[in-house]
Write a protein that holds these residues in place. Sequence first.
Motif, short mmCIF file in Angstrom:
data_model
loop_
_atom_site.label_atom_id
_atom_site.label_comp_id
_atom_site.label_asym_id
_atom_site.label_seq_id
_atom_site.Cartn_x
_atom_site.Cartn_y
_atom_site.Cartn_z
N VAL A 66 -9.50 0.95 -3.52
CA VAL A 66 -9.55 2.39 -3.28
C VAL A 66 -10.61 2.71 -2.23
CG1 VAL A 66 -10.07 4.64 -4.31
CG2 VAL A 66 -8.65 3.00 -5.55
N TRP A 67 -11.81 2.19 -2.44
CA TRP A 67 -12.88 2.45 -1.46
C TRP A 67 -12.54 1.83 -0.10
CZ3 TRP A 67 -16.19 6.13 -1.73
CH2 TRP A 67 -16.63 6.59 -2.97
N ALA A 68 -11.86 0.69 -0.11
CA ALA A 68 -11.47 0.07 1.15
C ALA A 68 -10.51 0.97 1.93
CB ALA A 68 -10.82 -1.29 0.89
N ARG A 69 -9.53 1.56 1.24
CA ARG A 69 -8.58 2.44 1.92
C ARG A 69 -9.28 3.71 2.41
NH1 ARG A 69 -3.03 2.58 1.90
NH2 ARG A 69 -2.93 1.10 0.15
N LEU A 70 -10.16 4.27 1.58
CA LEU A 70 -10.90 5.46 2.00
C LEU A 70 -11.69 5.18 3.28
CD1 LEU A 70 -12.26 6.66 -1.47
CD2 LEU A 70 -10.53 7.83 -0.09
N ALA A 71 -12.34 4.01 3.32
CA ALA A 71 -13.14 3.65 4.49
C ALA A 71 -12.25 3.40 5.71
CB ALA A 71 -13.97 2.41 4.19
N ASN A 72 -11.21 2.61 5.54
CA ASN A 72 -10.36 2.26 6.68
C ASN A 72 -9.70 3.49 7.29
OD1 ASN A 72 -9.74 -0.89 7.23
ND2 ASN A 72 -10.48 -0.59 5.15
N ARG A 73 -9.22 4.39 6.47
CA ARG A 73 -8.59 5.60 7.01
C ARG A 73 -9.60 6.48 7.74
NH1 ARG A 73 -3.97 8.12 2.99
NH2 ARG A 73 -2.38 6.53 3.38
N SER A 74 -10.81 6.57 7.20
CA SER A 74 -11.84 7.38 7.86
C SER A 74 -12.24 6.77 9.19
CB SER A 74 -13.07 7.49 6.95
OG SER A 74 -12.78 8.24 5.79
N ILE A 75 -12.52 5.47 9.20
CA ILE A 75 -12.94 4.80 10.43
C ILE A 75 -11.87 4.92 11.51
CG2 ILE A 75 -13.53 2.55 11.42
CD1 ILE A 75 -14.78 1.90 8.63
N ALA A 76 -10.62 4.88 11.12
CA ALA A 76 -9.52 4.99 12.09
C ALA A 76 -9.53 6.35 12.79
CB ALA A 76 -8.18 4.77 11.39
N ASP A 385 -0.89 12.79 -1.37
CA ASP A 385 -0.87 11.37 -1.02
C ASP A 385 -0.91 10.54 -2.29
OD1 ASP A 385 -1.28 8.86 0.12
OD2 ASP A 385 -2.49 9.68 1.75
N ASP A 386 0.07 9.68 -2.48
CA ASP A 386 0.16 8.91 -3.73
C ASP A 386 -0.10 7.42 -3.53
OD1 ASP A 386 2.42 8.16 -2.39
OD2 ASP A 386 3.83 8.72 -3.99
N VAL A 387 -0.80 7.05 -2.46
CA VAL A 387 -1.02 5.62 -2.19
C VAL A 387 -2.24 5.07 -2.92
CG1 VAL A 387 0.05 5.78 0.08
CG2 VAL A 387 -2.43 6.07 -0.13
N TYR A 388 -3.02 5.94 -3.54
CA TYR A 388 -4.23 5.49 -4.23
C TYR A 388 -3.93 5.16 -5.69
CZ TYR A 388 -6.82 6.94 -0.12
OH TYR A 388 -7.29 7.06 1.17
N SER A 389 -4.61 4.15 -6.21
CA SER A 389 -4.37 3.70 -7.58
C SER A 389 -5.14 4.51 -8.60
CB SER A 389 -4.73 2.22 -7.73
OG SER A 389 -6.10 2.01 -7.42
N THR A 390 -5.90 5.49 -8.16
CA THR A 390 -6.61 6.40 -9.06
C THR A 390 -6.18 7.82 -8.77
OG1 THR A 390 -8.79 7.20 -9.78
CG2 THR A 390 -8.56 6.59 -7.48
N ASP A 391 -6.32 8.70 -9.76
CA ASP A 391 -5.95 10.09 -9.53
C ASP A 391 -7.16 10.96 -9.17
OD1 ASP A 391 -7.28 10.24 -11.93
OD2 ASP A 391 -5.60 11.10 -13.07
N PHE A 392 -8.34 10.34 -9.00
CA PHE A 392 -9.56 11.05 -8.63
C PHE A 392 -9.86 12.19 -9.61
CE2 PHE A 392 -7.93 9.25 -4.61
CZ PHE A 392 -9.02 8.49 -4.23
#
Length: 397
Positions: A66-76, A385-392
């Motif tokens: 989850v944190w990896a996707r959050l970081a990668n999308r932000s950095i992009a 967006d439903d790609v995350y494995s948590t519902d936050f």
Amino acid sequence: MTARFKFIVIGRGMMGAAAARHLSGWTDGVALIGPGEPADYARHEGVFASHYDEARITRTIDPDPVWARLANRSIARYGEIAAGSGIDFYSESGCLLVGPKRTGGAPSYVGNVLDAAARLGVASETLTDGDLAGRFPFFSFPQGSEGVWEPKNAGHINPRRLVKAQALLAERQGAAIIPETVSSVRQEGDAVTVTTAEGNSYSGEKVLVAAGGFSINENLLPRRLDLEVYARTVAFFEVDEAAMDVWGRVPSLIWKWREGEDGIYLLPPVRYPDGKMYLKIGGDPDDLLLPTEPDIRAWFRSGGRESTKQRLTEIMTRLMPDLDLSRASMAACVTSFTPTGYPAIAMTEADRIGILSGGCGAAAKSSDEIGRLGAELIFHGRIVDDVYSTDFSANYL
């Protein structure tokens, strides 16, 4: 007269400014409310923010997906934010992660990092003791260390400048930037009234509270958010301009000298508002809980703990023995943790008030994507967006 908006974002920090940028790109009627940085911390009685700084580590490798996707999308999106605003905030200096050398099949910090890099397809190098000494001679790691070097899409961001860029773009897209401190939020029927310490009131169809650690203020939400806010102290060491040909090659670093230790993080020398160059290190030896909002304000005014500064200085004598440590200073900040370990991005029991909080010590680099999810929440009433494995999800006391 009460000014009226469709959407109000409370908190002009890294998450809130990002949320306002995304929201204002989708709709009109957006307001971002939050004060600027105080001129005198010690005398300031209002709220603070932890983005009052010039350098935070950014990297794409994270063992948590989850944190990896959050970081990668932000950095992009760093490039488009910088190009659109005209404000540079990202330095691709690379990130070095170092821990004890892997032994056998036992779980290890370095092993977890390498597994994460492989899953994410991130290009990295594995460095032995000799590699570390040869490539990064300014560091003195103990024998039996192993490193992972991420040269691309990693380094450090300037959080002050990133927040400035996000707010500028939001304003250009029509958002109102209101430099005031919110004192209360109340839902009344089909509208939410936001009152500020300056004595003004604003009405919104929906409100997103993105006030960082100050989100525990019970006047901002229907119930107190389950958020643990911890005091943090960072130390700074002034670096001479003439020595920057050496120290300017320092990368961002995360170092765990023993398995299970939290270790430290270190930022390369960057220029601060006083015109001087400082190298920064953080890593508190223990957790100091700040249970109330007045405690958080008092902590920021205190400027940090001398005992933590001394410990970080001792670590620096081992890590960078050739660096002049005589000109040291410190600063106070906070980190906020949710029970889930992920940001709380959810509507409250008041169906027109949402929460966006809980960086969990890992959100600076990921703040644009976290803000986008907050914008989705308040715009659609849920995260689309439903790609995350948590519902936050958010929890309350």
